[in-house]
Design an enzyme around this catalytic site. Structure first.
Site, PDB file in Angstrom:
ATOM      1  N   SER A   1      48.193  50.070  47.991  1.00 60.75           N
ATOM      2  CA  SER A   1      47.427  51.285  47.728  1.00 60.75           C
ATOM      3  C   SER A   1      47.605  52.301  48.855  1.00 60.75           C
ATOM      4  CB  SER A   1      45.957  50.923  47.500  1.00 60.75           C
ATOM      5  OG  SER A   1      45.252  51.994  46.921  1.00 60.75           O
TER       6      SER A   1
ATOM      7  N   ASP B   1      46.453  49.598  35.813  1.00 64.86           N
ATOM      8  CA  ASP B   1      45.841  50.149  37.024  1.00 64.86           C
ATOM      9  C   ASP B   1      45.056  51.423  36.688  1.00 64.86           C
ATOM     10  OD1 ASP B   1      45.252  51.160  39.591  1.00 64.86           O
ATOM     11  OD2 ASP B   1      47.098  50.318  40.417  1.00 64.86           O
TER      12      ASP B   1
ATOM     13  N   HIS C   1      44.591  47.117  39.629  1.00 63.45           N
ATOM     14  CA  HIS C   1      44.982  47.574  40.966  1.00 63.45           C
ATOM     15  C   HIS C   1      45.136  46.422  41.962  1.00 63.45           C
ATOM     16  CE1 HIS C   1      45.732  50.773  43.744  1.00 63.45           C
ATOM     17  NE2 HIS C   1      44.680  50.528  44.507  1.00 63.45           N
TER      18      HIS C   1
END
Length: 260
Positions: free
Chosen positions: A98, A213, A241
């Site tokens: 991320s 996601d 995610h």
């Protein structure tokens, strides 16, 4: 083994160094607003297979110091570089999830991929991070009711079912951060783009992204794949995610195969 590395006067980053005598080194950069602990289900497996696994908590997060400043890509990448230099790491694989993936991309561009032999991007928040609408909502919630914000992040993070105890554990990881650093990274993800950095990545790159996601759309992984030379995109069909947890066996095996 856990210890602190000074990255500037008065600012120390926490480093978890598992199996320091391992044959190959993997450096893990966590996502917002978590810590190195998010990779527990990699640390359970990879060191026993001979890998040295290093988890770094960014400034403001996890066990690291929490200064009021330094929450920009240059400083965050420089922090990683300082740790790499202090530990005298060579020929390692850099894994970023991320926002950690975005920091990893900037590290590659700003420091010419210093000592990185391979790059792994997981649900990377790049070349853009949050939309302005999402960022402003998260920012308002962070500054007024951070636990509520973190609970909502937890609820949208995963595609697969998570138990109540796991949700509580994950929730607490996010609350280890300072409120000001949590907010500062939201602003960073809203305002900064990394398009120009992608062409500067020259090492083999593995892109892993959950097709479900809801935090960083899968389309951004496709964009990374198109713009990073020598990159490979592996969609994770049953992940949101958090593919490092949702499909951890597949993830760990892919990582092992990629590192070689």
């Amino acid at each position: 083994m856990g210890y602190f590395v000074t990255v500037e006067p008065g600012v120390n980053l926490y480093v978890e160094d598992i199996n320091p005598r391992g044959n190959k080194t993997i450096v893990f950069i966590h996502g917002w607003p978590l810590s190195h602990k998010q990779f527990e289900y990699q640390f359970n497996v990879l060191p026993a297979m001979g890998y040295r696994c290093i988890g770094i908590d960014w400034r403001g997060f996890g066990k690291s110091d929490k200064p009021m400043s330094g929450y920009n890509y240059d400083r965050l990448a420089d922090d990683i570089h300082t740790v790499v230099s202090a530990l005298q790491l060579e020929n390692f694989t850099l894994v970023g999830h991320s926002t950690g993936g975005a920091i990893g991309i900037h590290y590659m561009a700003r420091h010419n991929g210093y000592e990185v032999s391979k790059l792994v991007l997981i649900g990377a928040a790049a070349p853009i991070g949050f939309t302005k609408e999402t960022a402003n909502r998260l920012l308002t919630e962070t500054l007024n009711d951070r636990p509520k914000m973190m609970r909502e992040v937890t609820n949208t993070f995963f595609f697969q079912y998570i138990t109540g105890p796991f949700s509580d554990w994950f929730f607490q990881l996010g609350l280890e951060a300072a409120g000001w650093s949590t907010a500062a990274i939201i602003i960073l993800l809203r305002d900064e783009k990394l398009d120009a950095e992608l062409q500067k990545i020259l090492v083999p790159t593995l892109i892993i992204h959950g097709i479900h996601d809801k935090v960083i759309p899968f389309a951004q992984a496709q964009q990374l794949n198109q713009n990073i030379r020598n990159s490979q995109l592996i969609p994770f069909q049953y992940s949101g995610h958090g593919p490092f947890w949702e499909e951890r066996d597949k993830f760990n095996q892919l990582l092992i195969q990629f590192i070689g």
